[in-house]
Design an enzyme around this catalytic site. Structure first.
Site, PDB file in Angstrom:
ATOM      1  N   GLY A 172      71.118  26.146 -64.127  1.00  0.00           N
ATOM      2  CA  GLY A 172      71.870  25.019 -64.671  1.00  0.00           C
ATOM      3  C   GLY A 172      71.797  23.794 -63.778  1.00  0.00           C
TER       4      GLY A 172
ATOM      5  N   SER B 154      68.673  20.308 -57.903  1.00  0.00           N
ATOM      6  CA  SER B 154      70.106  20.243 -58.234  1.00  0.00           C
ATOM      7  C   SER B 154      70.918  19.926 -56.987  1.00  0.00           C
ATOM      8  CB  SER B 154      70.574  21.583 -58.803  1.00  0.00           C
ATOM      9  OG  SER B 154      69.739  21.958 -59.863  1.00  0.00           O
TER      10      SER B 154
ATOM     11  N   GLY C 255      63.258  17.751 -63.486  1.00  0.00           N
ATOM     12  CA  GLY C 255      62.344  18.828 -63.075  1.00  0.00           C
ATOM     13  C   GLY C 255      62.406  19.977 -64.067  1.00  0.00           C
ATOM     14  N   HIS C 256      63.632  20.366 -64.459  1.00  0.00           N
ATOM     15  CA  HIS C 256      63.772  21.396 -65.489  1.00  0.00           C
ATOM     16  C   HIS C 256      63.199  20.872 -66.818  1.00  0.00           C
ATOM     17  CE1 HIS C 256      67.252  22.466 -62.761  1.00  0.00           C
ATOM     18  NE2 HIS C 256      66.612  23.608 -62.844  1.00  0.00           N
TER      19      HIS C 256
ATOM     20  N   ASP D  45      59.493  25.421 -55.839  1.00  0.00           N
ATOM     21  CA  ASP D  45      59.890  26.683 -55.206  1.00  0.00           C
ATOM     22  C   ASP D  45      58.648  27.567 -55.114  1.00  0.00           C
ATOM     23  OD1 ASP D  45      62.791  26.189 -54.996  1.00  0.00           O
ATOM     24  OD2 ASP D  45      62.666  26.095 -57.161  1.00  0.00           O
TER      25      ASP D  45
HETATM   26  O1  PAF Z   1      64.913  28.772 -59.457  1.00  0.00           O
HETATM   27  C1  PAF Z   1      66.039  29.096 -59.899  1.00  0.00           C
HETATM   28  O2  PAF Z   1      66.770  28.282 -60.476  1.00  0.00           O
HETATM   29  C2  PAF Z   1      66.514  30.524 -59.716  1.00  0.00           C
HETATM   30  O3  PAF Z   1      66.083  31.059 -58.504  1.00  0.00           O
HETATM   31  C3  PAF Z   1      66.145  31.442 -60.885  1.00  0.00           C
HETATM   32  C4  PAF Z   1      64.638  31.601 -61.007  1.00  0.00           C
HETATM   33  C5  PAF Z   1      66.705  30.891 -62.194  1.00  0.00           C
HETATM   34  C6  PAF Z   1      66.733  32.847 -60.666  1.00  0.00           C
HETATM   35  O4  PAF Z   1      68.121  32.798 -60.575  1.00  0.00           O
END
Ligand code: PAF
Length: 279
Positions: free
Chosen positions: A28, A183, A33-34, A147
């Site tokens: 969330g 975030s 980026g998301h 990441d």
């Molecule tokens: O990258 C993230 O936001 C978290 O590590 C994930 C992959 C949703 C797992 O909780």
């Protein structure tokens, strides 16, 4: 767009979802980026599912799980505006109705860098991602290159456990000054925000040094560290050069590598990475 909070309802939805189903797992506090992950899934899949779950088992005791932002309403609006078909936002009891006994044991890919400074973190990430894959049963799942070690851990898990999900790598989205979207950036004060791009600039210095022909990792690190020039507001945790797939730190750059770093800017921990290729 459907918002689903229980595994039983999700399993029903899954039987009617159009395939291929693309999946973007998140915690969330969604940002551009998301958005890029969702857009990528939208462009290549018939339906798109997003999960929003702040996963307690990937936080260390010292980290502030409670402090993690949870703006669910605006996250749902964000997903609806991006054409997401279904958001899975389970409460804690739905994902962990009893204390978790079975975990994914991740190997050496998780040992260095984030694994060293956040013990148990990748075990928690791999476990929840495998659990989400079992629940959502996507055809493809989208992860950000920001990441990079997480991406390497998930790829290895999927290979070693024969999980039938294609993992798609999506490039990092940056602010105009280079700061990678995260975030956590919302925790930076005005002054901290102005110095936060130093992390990206240090990685860029290492990348240039490698592109110019430097092979000696210590010399490359020194070139990168001059960027911080002793600025006491940035506390570097690590800056490493590692293989992109195995995430093992190298001593000499003999092929394409990834330069990864983590630093505290005030009370906020930032991570970032760039790929680098010798001439
Ligand atoms: O990258 C993230 O936001 C978290 O590590 C994930 C992959 C949703 C797992 O909780």
């Amino acid at each position: 767009m459907r918002a689903i909070h229980s595994i039983a309802e999700l399993r029903c939805w899954r039987t009617q979802a159009r395939v291929p189903l693309g999946f973007v797992p998140t915690m969330g506090a969604l940002h551009a980026g998301h958005g890029r992950l969702i857009d990528e899934a939208r462009a290549t899949c018939a339906s798109v599912a997003v999960s929003i779950f702040v996963n307690p088992i990937q936080f260390n005791a010292s980290e502030d799980y409670a402090r993690y932002p949870r703006p669910l309403e605006s996250d749902l609006e964000f997903c609806a505006a991006r054409g997401v078909d279904m958001v899975f936002a389970p409460p804690l009891e739905e994902m962990y109705p009893q204390p978790q006994n079975v975990f994914v044991e991740v190997g050496p890919v998780a040992d260095a860098m984030e694994g060293r400074f956040r013990p148990g973190h990748f075990r928690g990430v791999a476990t929840v991602v495998l659990k989400l894959f079992q629940i959502v049963q996507p055809d493809r799942a989208y992860f950000g290159e920001k990441d990079a070690q997480q991406l390497a851990v998930i790829r290895r898990m999927v290979q070693d456990l024969s999980v039938p999900v294609e993992i798609v790598r999506v490039p990092t989205v940056r602010e105009p000054d280079g700061l990678a979207l995260s975030s956590r950036n919302r925790h930076l004060s005005g002054g901290e925000r102005t110095i936060a791009p130093l992390l990206y600039l240090a990685l860029s210095a290492a990348q240039r040094s490698i592109a110019a022909g430097s092979r000696d990792v210590e010399a490359i690190k020194r070139a990168a560290l001059t960027v911080f020039a002793g600025d006491p507001r940035v506390r570097l945790e690590y800056l490493e050069i590692a293989g992109d797939t195995d995430m093992q730190p190298v001593q000499s750059v003999d092929g394409p590598v990834r330069v990864l770093a983590a630093a505290w800017v005030g009370g906020t921990r930032l991570i970032d990475n760039l790929c680098a290729t010798p001439p």
